[in-house]
Design a protein around this motif. Structure first.
Motif, PDB file in Angstrom:
ATOM      1  N   CYS A   1       2.282   3.249  -7.283  1.00  0.00           N
ATOM      2  CA  CYS A   1       1.663   2.967  -8.583  1.00  0.00           C
ATOM      3  C   CYS A   1       0.480   3.892  -8.864  1.00  0.00           C
ATOM      4  O   CYS A   1      -0.006   3.943  -9.998  1.00  0.00           O
TER       5      CYS A   1
ATOM      6  N   GLY B   1       0.799  -1.226   0.000  1.00  0.00           N
ATOM      7  CA  GLY B   1       0.000   0.000   0.000  1.00  0.00           C
ATOM      8  C   GLY B   1       0.827   1.269   0.000  1.00  0.00           C
ATOM      9  O   GLY B   1       0.368   2.311   0.471  1.00  0.00           O
TER      10      GLY B   1
ATOM     11  N   LEU C   1       7.668   0.306 -10.842  1.00  0.00           N
ATOM     12  CA  LEU C   1       7.466   1.318  -9.796  1.00  0.00           C
ATOM     13  C   LEU C   1       7.289   0.672  -8.434  1.00  0.00           C
ATOM     14  O   LEU C   1       7.355   1.337  -7.408  1.00  0.00           O
TER      15      LEU C   1
HETATM   16  S1  SF4 Z   1       3.539   0.140  -5.903  1.00  0.00           S
HETATM   17 FE1  SF4 Z   1       3.224  -2.018  -5.361  1.00  0.00          FE
HETATM   18  S2  SF4 Z   1       3.239  -2.060  -3.110  1.00  0.00           S
HETATM   19 FE2  SF4 Z   1       2.984   0.072  -3.737  1.00  0.00          FE
HETATM   20  S3  SF4 Z   1       0.760   0.392  -3.747  1.00  0.00           S
HETATM   21 FE3  SF4 Z   1       1.335  -0.184  -5.835  1.00  0.00          FE
HETATM   22  S4  SF4 Z   1       1.107  -2.420  -5.918  1.00  0.00           S
HETATM   23 FE4  SF4 Z   1       1.100  -1.821  -3.776  1.00  0.00          FE
END
Ligand code: SF4
Ligand SMILES: Cc1cc2nc3c(=O)[nH]c(=O)nc-3n(C[C@H](O)[C@H](O)[C@H](O)COP(=O)(O)OP(=O)(O)OC[C@H]3O[C@@H](n4cnc5c(N)ncnc54)[C@H](O)[C@@H]3O)c2cc1C
Ligand code: SF4
Length: 470
Positions: free
Chosen positions: A26, A22, A64
């Motif tokens: 992204c 979280g 990312l």
């Molecule tokens: S970049 Fe990866 S860990 Fe971070 S919110 Fe998005 S999916 Fe989840």
């Protein structure tokens, strides 16, 4: 895999298999098809919004994500920043200065969870004019009460605003909103974050030149794991404050009559405030990992290896007796090292040269769980034919001592059961639905090491008797 498909791939791997921490990275790109939501278990999670799944983009979303396929690992990222100027240790990553100590000026230590260095570094960067803004975690209504829920990332500009952000918030946070502000508001920024969040920022910077230019300092926190919001609710409920009544919490109240690791928990509702020693509250055994994000069991970065400086607790016998808290500090970037050296000379910081081995020792249990036992956890997931993120450690069938494998299985069970049973407790308005479900597994877990020690003791006794008989 084309870049156009990368959002779907991220969704089908990291998110679908429960590895999303979280962080929010992204959801930062313009027109991102992802948004960050709080799930039923009190964890921030990324969701692919169906209306936008065909959005065309130049962004590689998998790259990312700190758990994304084929993202550079922490060593590879850190080497680009510190490879030329720092020494390297497999547990700590790159390092320049390694210290233990605390802030002596102002109220930083008093208002901090540990030695107060976390807030001090941000403050110093602002005060010395090295940045214009800091991104840090504090209460949404910090101007009324620093402990008011919820906690979230804020952009602060003044020293007063920055000082409202002290204390460790074992509470879900995400970066997408503040990083959108960074993109829209020119200036030089410093950010404080957990290791995976700092890694996300490094990955974002690799694809976003605006963020790369504006975020100039990354301050890391040593990290054991992140908790869902239900952790806070579970502690408060045991203090007779029901989840819907909980208004504020402080996970780290220092008790002047106890060592630093025997802190208390503060919670408040409309009727008043309560403080209880944290050790008396069920679920607060950090090693057992109740309410932990699954991602944290598949993360091998304890010392925020991609950050310019990292701050944690010096959990060492020579420091832990000091109730007011002592930081372990590892510097990597020259400018931050210089700020610390200057302040130490001016008597504003009291720091001992610690040495990297002692820094490792200060996080011994966390490092064993995260950098050694991760191989076994990867093996267990793969044995179930599940997708796993690529880590620096390879899957491993076994773990020493043997009882450690059982402990790992029970930790996983505790993690998952705590999430499920607390949700059930909230639905049934009955705290015992959580404690009653988790307690037997926790007792079993707690006995693992003990039974081994007892076996070792009786084995040693038998051997001694045999030698004496000879
Ligand atoms: S970049 Fe990866 S860990 Fe971070 S919110 Fe998005 S999916 Fe989840
Ligand atoms: C989830 C979590 C797990 C941790 N695990 C460990 C551990 O296993 N071992 C260890 O030694 N230390 C751990 N720490 C770090 C430790 O608790 C202290 O935060 C650290 O020692 C700094 O204390 P301080 O007194 O110097 O900082 P303070 O002056 O109290 O400042 C803390 C800084 O951290 C920021 N912050 C608080 N909560 C968060 C958050 N959730 N995400 C991002 N930034 C935040 C604040 O905005 C502030 O800038 C953890 C911290 C967190 C938040
Ligand atoms: S343990 Fe790793 S994945 Fe979990 S919050 Fe800490 S740095 Fe992030």
């Amino acid at each position: 895999m084309t870049i156009i498909q990368s959002h779907q791939a991220l969704n089908d791997t990291v998110i679908a298999n429960g590895y999303c921490v979280g962080c929010g990275a992204c959801a930062v790109p313009e027109q991102s098809p992802f948004r960050i939501v709080m799930d039923d278990y009190g964890k921030y999670q990324s969701r692919l919004s169906s209306s936008n799944v065909f959005a065309k983009t130049e962004i590689d979303y998998e790259k990312l994500c700190p758990f994304g396929t084929s993202t550079p690992n922490e060593d590879e990222i850190a080497k680009q920043h510190y490879g030329e100027t720092c020494e390297y240790n497999t547990q700590v990553g790159y390092y320049k200065g390694v210290y233990a100590g605390h802030v002596t000026e102002g109220d930083f230590r008093k208002q901090g969870s540990s030695g107060g260095m976390g807030t001090w570094v941000l403050n110093e960067l602002l005060e010395k004019g090295l940045v214009d803004y800091v991104l840090h975690v504090k209460s949404e209504t910090a101007d009324q009460d620093l402990n008011n829920l919820p906690f979230r990332y804020h952009v602060s500009k003044t020293l007063d605003e920055t000082q409202q952000g002290g204390k460790s918030r074992y509470y879900p946070i995400e970066l997408s909103e503040v990083l959108k502000t960074v993109r829209n508001q020119p200036g030089r920024y410093a950010v404080v974050g957990l290791p995976c969040f700092i890694k996300s920022i490094r990955l974002l910077q690799a694809q976003d030149s605006v963020l790369a230019g504006r975020i100039q300092y990354c301050v890391g926190l040593v990290c054991g794991h992140l908790k869902s919001s239900h952790y806070a609710e579970s502690l408060a409920w045991q203090m007779s404050i029901a989840p819907q009544e909980l208004q504020g919490i402080d996970f780290r109240i220092k008790d002047p009559s106890e060592p630093a690791n025997r802190y208390s928990t503060y919670a408040k509702d409309t009727f008043g405030e309560k403080i209880v020693p944290t050790k008396q509250l069920f679920g607060a055994d950090w090693g057992a990992g109740a309410f932990k994000y699954k991602a944290c069991d598949f993360c091998d970065d304890v010392f925020a290896e991609t950050a310019d400086v990292v701050l944690g607790d010096a959990w060492l016998p020579e420091y832990v007796q000091d109730s007011y808290g002592t930081n372990v500090v590892v510097t990597r970037k020259g400018a931050i090292q210089q700020l610390i050296v200057n302040a130490r000379r001016e008597g504003r910081l009291e720091l001992d040269e610690l040495g990297v081995e002692k820094a490792v020792q200060s996080q011994d249990a966390g490092l064993r769980h995260r950098k050694v036992a991760i191989g076994y956890r990867l093996h267990c997931e793969k044995a179930d034919n599940s997708w796993v993120p690529t880590k620096r450690t390879s899957p491993s069938k076994s773990l020493n001592p043997r009882y450690e494998m059982k402990r790992q299985q029970l930790r996983t069970e505790l993690r998952d059961l705590s999430h499920r049973s607390f949700l059930n407790a909230k639905h049934t308005n009955d705290l015992s639905a959580y404690i009653g479900a988790v307690q037997p597994v926790y007792s079993h877990y707690s006995r693992q090491g003990h039974s081994f020690l007892r076996r070792l003791l009786s084995f040693t006794k038998r051997k001694i008797k045999a030698v004496v008989r000879l």
